[in-house]
Design an enzyme around this catalytic site. Structure first.
Site, mmCIF file in Angstrom:
data_model
loop_
_atom_site.group_PDB
_atom_site.id
_atom_site.type_symbol
_atom_site.label_atom_id
_atom_site.label_comp_id
_atom_site.label_asym_id
_atom_site.label_seq_id
_atom_site.Cartn_x
_atom_site.Cartn_y
_atom_site.Cartn_z
ATOM 1 N N HIS A 421 10.017 1.420 -0.052
ATOM 2 C CA HIS A 421 8.812 1.127 0.743
ATOM 3 C C HIS A 421 8.662 2.011 1.976
ATOM 4 C CE1 HIS A 421 7.649 -2.778 -1.146
ATOM 5 N NE2 HIS A 421 8.933 -2.810 -1.461
ATOM 6 N N LYS A 612 -1.549 -4.483 12.663
ATOM 7 C CA LYS A 612 -0.365 -4.045 11.913
ATOM 8 C C LYS A 612 0.794 -4.059 12.894
ATOM 9 C CE LYS A 612 -2.773 -0.328 10.949
ATOM 10 N NZ LYS A 612 -2.662 -0.252 9.499
ATOM 11 N N ARG A 613 2.015 -3.937 12.390
ATOM 12 C CA ARG A 613 3.130 -3.871 13.327
ATOM 13 C C ARG A 613 2.944 -2.686 14.272
ATOM 14 N NH1 ARG A 613 7.704 -7.453 12.800
ATOM 15 N NH2 ARG A 613 8.646 -6.028 14.293
ATOM 16 N N LYS A 618 2.329 4.595 13.217
ATOM 17 C CA LYS A 618 1.017 4.006 12.917
ATOM 18 C C LYS A 618 -0.028 4.417 13.960
ATOM 19 C CE LYS A 618 3.148 -0.048 10.712
ATOM 20 N NZ LYS A 618 2.634 -0.172 9.328
ATOM 21 N N THR A 722 -1.289 -2.288 3.272
ATOM 22 C CA THR A 722 -1.967 -3.280 2.436
ATOM 23 C C THR A 722 -3.100 -3.925 3.229
ATOM 24 O OG1 THR A 722 -0.153 -4.760 3.024
ATOM 25 C CG2 THR A 722 -0.124 -3.828 0.822
ATOM 26 N N LYS A 726 -7.167 -5.061 2.270
ATOM 27 C CA LYS A 726 -7.818 -6.335 2.614
ATOM 28 C C LYS A 726 -9.136 -6.082 3.341
ATOM 29 C CE LYS A 726 -3.236 -8.259 3.056
ATOM 30 N NZ LYS A 726 -2.104 -8.357 4.010
#
Ligand code: NBG
Length: 877
Positions: A421, A612-613, A618, A722, A726
């Site tokens: 992952h 998100k984290r 990111k 993910t 959504k």
């Protein structure tokens, strides 16, 4: 509605006395039960039926769930309230009512659960999936269970009949946060899809007493609080204390000669714990299937530290028990950055050893031959956390079943598949050899042997290429002798998969390149997905209704059908309705945030969401630079406030408690929000909200309200994402880089319906090879310079430059994830977003096409891919 139970709720009484726990029930046992012993001679006993033949017709009758009527539901509810909780309705607390409601719904599911277990046992034995995951980020259970059983309306009416608002009870449920982020949530979506497809499967994990921490903000900084999710009762888990299994640690290994004169190895552990099983129901969507999620909790053994007891130090012995129970106490809060803590390795071995033992001894029939394992099970390793299961299965086959090495290895190699992952090198787990030797000496020995054979094979294949051998070895020598769990997983697995097309390519080309050259056929891709039940049907009822009214209801279990909406993108009436849905969802999130956090979102804004984290790759920092630029344009007079599209940015993000830069970023987001939201010059055109403690429950309300989805990781770093799926499925447009599953989203929705920006992965690699100097971008781009200078000046931090110096210093002199290099492209893309949002009708058109063309991202499709390419198990059982 009739009073008769539906066929889904009826299970034939099984002479073998059905249990959902999969306990072995041998055919030789009659209706009357007996005791059985586990093969390791451990002292648990379990009854498999009554001692005598029942004479009551009820006892011999089928297990029937209560009828699907309001009256029956009321009756079952009051029964739970009065006789389960022990309170009359008039004196019951909201928590009593919630627990009684949850148990009532559970009782409706129970017959299906028993029936699923019975079918799996009595039908021709089929191969199963054993899904091994250290995390399951489940979210609240009540609504999903109601949806699966088609009880939502009945339960609502039944509560009304009791004078109760079912919504009050919904609010009472504390979500089980047994995961950090994407990986744990993916596991939760996957078990939902396995049940919905009727895939013969069982999921295993850990029942952490404390899930992911509760985040609060104090003076704009993150403060963590323990998540005591069980403190108000856990109505969804069914515990079987008599079915616990022992798990051992430490000690030493010695050689002995068996009766046949053959030399063998024997592990004498120093200590052990019991793994207590908690079963959770995983209902399929309206198909009568209920699968099992089995989570383990550590309990001290009775014999634990007997010598301390004997020495008379009772208090010390009890303290030692607490030590053992620590194993399942808390979820480690690091997402993608393992800390290498001993307790973490204990957790991993604990749940994997319990699960494998459970499967072989308790799920398989008593006379089961371990040589048949490959026909009966495929263990899916959800990242490297469960990889210690590989040497554990070897140990069982060698030491407990007396198999020869070659035979044991041939079996083991067929029983595992590995999902990677990540692409971040620091996220690949390694365990120091010294720790392994101390905690799991026999496993370390087995790993050495696996590696010896592997390295010998490599030397044969690549004579003289010692560099390659060293790169591929399961044991690393530098900086410390350690076990590379991803290598072990790859060597032992039938298949290795990445989680999005780009990720799987990069896995082959970069992370596991040597391995993919050696075994190209072993590598495959399964693009992630999300469950449409939770993330459309339940979380976005208005959009769901619009879809169902337009194309019928079948899409919930067949998401490709969303394609039928494509034509409606050009239908003005449909677009109007679609906008009304979005407006409704915005009102809903506004109400949620007011009551949850006292945050009042302005109305009529473009809703721009980044949830998100918190992680540097990111690039929440890039989003922050954009906000500061918008703010700077407004306060500097560069733009007239009335000419800009009003925008609200909502963040949701937890930072790992030990991740300093992530926490600095949180502090700065909060500080910027405070300044921007209170500056009159902004004139209501920009608003920043950062509700604390982003979790599944909040996501369900926030995502359906979003107009714009922020997916701005540095290309080549986000394995899949993910959340991106959504958002698209809920009618938000994406602004994103060519990273993870963004690539596939863009391909499906079309370039014209996606705001792409930034470097591609090869461009990133090129820039890094050339030598990246963030300062150059700062020097060159006046807009960027102004934004960074404004932050650095202390404008957002009450004049304090110190408070932002590490953040600014890192951007200017390090910027590992190249935020400054993508800044200009990002701002340009955001300006395009603003222009596009000005044409509401066309925006709706694009949003509808996003929904219509992203049915591919159903986790049902992911699971079908796993079944076809990796598992080869049956569905519809
Ligand atoms: C995460 C990735 C995400 C991905 C999820 C689910 C880890 C180690 N990895 O990009 O960062 O969507 O896994 O596959 O948490």
């Amino acid at each position: 509605m009739t009073d008769a139970p539906t066929p889904l709720d009826l299970v034939a009484e099984d002479p073998e006395n059905d249990r959902t726990d999969g306990a072995p029930v041998s055919l030789s046992e009659s209706t009357t039960g007996g005791a059985s012993e586990s093969t390791d001679g451990h002292a648990w006993r379990h009854e498999t039926g009554p001692r005598h033949t029942p004479t009551s017709t009820l006892a011999n009758g089928p297990v029937i769930s209560p009828p699907h009527t309001v009256d029956a539901f009321v009756k079952a509810f009051l029964h739970e309230l009065n006789f389960g909780q022990g309170v009359p309705l008039s004196r019951s607390s909201v928590n009593d009512q919630y627990l009684a409601l949850a148990r009532t719904v559970r009782s409706y599911l129970m017959a299906r659960w028993l029936e699923t277990a019975r079918r799996r046992r009595t039908d021709k034995p089929a191969k199963m999936v054993g899904y091994l995951s250290a995390e399951y980020l489940l979210g609240r259970q009540l609504d999903n269970a109601l949806l699966a059983t088609e009880l939502t309306d009945i339960a609502t009416e039944a509560m009304v009949a009791c004078g109760i608002e079912i919504d009050d009870l919904r609010q009472q449920e504390v979500e089980p946060g047994l995961g950090n982020g994407g990986l744990g949530r993916l596991a939760a979506c996957f078990i939902d899809s396995m049940a919905t497809l009727g895939a013969s499967s069982i999921a295993y994990g850990i029942r952490y007493e404390y899930g992911i921490f509760q985040q609060t903000f104090v003076d704009n900084r993150q403060v963590e609080k323990p998540d005591a999710w069980l403190s108000m009762g856990g109505p969804w888990g069914v515990v079987h204390p008599e079915m616990e299994v022992p798990v051992n640690f430490g000690g030493h290994v010695e050689t002995y000669v068996g009766e046949d004169g053959r030399e063998r190895r024997r592990w004498t552990p120093a200590w052990g714990v019991m793994a207590l099983r908690y079963n959770y129901m995983v209902p399929g969507y309206q198909n009568g299937v209920v699968n099992t999620l089995r989570l383990w909790r550590a309990r001290a053994t009775e014999s634990f530290d007997l010598h301390i007891f004997n020495a008379g130090d009772y208090a010390e012995a009890v303290r030692a028990q607490t030590f053992a129970e620590n194993i399942s106490k808390v979820l480690y809060p690091e997402d993608s950055t393992p800390q290498g803590k001993e307790l973490r390795l204990q957790q991993q071995y604990f749940f994997v050893a319990a699960s494998i033992k459970d499967f072989i001894q308790h799920t398989m029939p008593k006379d089961f031959d371990v040589r048949d394992l490959p026909e009966r099970i495929i263990f899916q390793l959800n990242d490297t956390h469960p990889v210690i299961g590989i040497p554990e299965l070897m140990r069982i086959l060698l030491d407990e079943h007396d198999l020869e090495w070659e035979e044991a290895w041939a079996i083991t190699k067929q029983c595992f598949a590995y999902t990677c992952h990540t692409l971040l090198p620091e996220a690949l787990e390694v365990w120091p050899v010294s720790l392994m030797e101390r905690l799991l000496p026999r496993h370390m020995e087995i790993i050495y042997r696996i590696n010896e054979d592997f390295v010998a094979e490599l030397r044969e294949t690549y004579p003289g290429d010692e560099l390659r051998v060293r790169r591929m070895s399961i044991i690393a020598d530098h900086p410390e002798r350690s076990v590379r769990m991803a290598h072990l997983a790859t060597v032992a697995s039938v298949k290795v998969n990445g989680v999005a097309a780009l990720h799987s390519e990069l896995l082959k080309e970069k992370v596991l390149n040597d391995f993919s050259e050696l075994w190209p056929e072993r590598f495959t891709n399964v693009t992630n997905g999300v469950t449409p039940r939770r993330f459309i049907k339940l979380s976005n009822p208005e959009q769901s209704k619009l879809i169902s009214d337009t194309i019928g209801k079948g899409w919930v279990a067949n998401l490709d059908r969303l394609e039928e909406l494509v034509g409606y993108a050009d239908d003005a009436d449909f677009r109007e309705k679609f906008r009304a849905v979005k407006a409704h969802n915005k009102t809903r999130i506004r109400n949620v945030l007011v009551s949850r956090d006292g945050i009042a979102l302005p109305e009529g804004h473009l809703l721009d969401v980044m949830v998100k984290r918190l992680h540097e790759y990111k690039r929440q920092s890039l989003k922050l630079l954009h906000i500061v630029t918008l703010y700077d344009r407004l306060i500097s007079g560069e733009v007239e406030p009335s000419t800009v599209t009003p925008r609200t940015v909502v963040f949701g993000a937890k930072a790992a408690p030990g991740y300093a830069m992530a926490k600095e970023t949180i502090f700065l987001i909060n500080s910027v929000a405070q300044t921007v939201n209170n500056d009159p010059r902004v004139d209501g055109r920009l608003f920043v909200a950062f509700p604390p403690n982003y979790n599944v429950t909040l996501a369900e309300k926030l995502i359906p309200a979003a107009d714009l989805s922020e997916q701005i990781s540095l290309a080549g770093k986000e394995a899949s994402g993910t959340g991106n799926m959504k958002f698209a499925l809920n009618g938000a447009l994406t602004i994103g880089t060519d990273d993870g599953a963004n690539v596939e989203i863009r391909q499906l929705v079309g370039d014209e319906n996606f705001f792409l920006f930034g470097m591609t992965e090869p461009e990133v690699a090129e820039l890094q090879a050339k030598g990246y100097r963030p300062g150059e971008y700062y020097e060159r781009d006046p807009q960027l310079r102004r934004a960074i200078d404004l932050i650095a000046s202390g404008h957002f931090t009450k004049g304090s430059r110190d408070a932002v110096s590490s953040f600014v210093g890192d951007l200017l002199y390090n910027d590992r994830f190249l935020a400054l290099a993508d800044y200009a492209a990002y701002i340009e893309a955001q300006d395009k977003v603003e222009a596009a949002y000005g044409d509401q009708d066309n925006w709706s058109r694009m949003a509808i096409l996003n929904v219509a063309r992203t049915g591919f991202f159903s986790s049902d499709r992911s699971i079908r891919d796993y079944i076809d390419r990796i598992w080869h198990v049956k569905t519809g059982v």
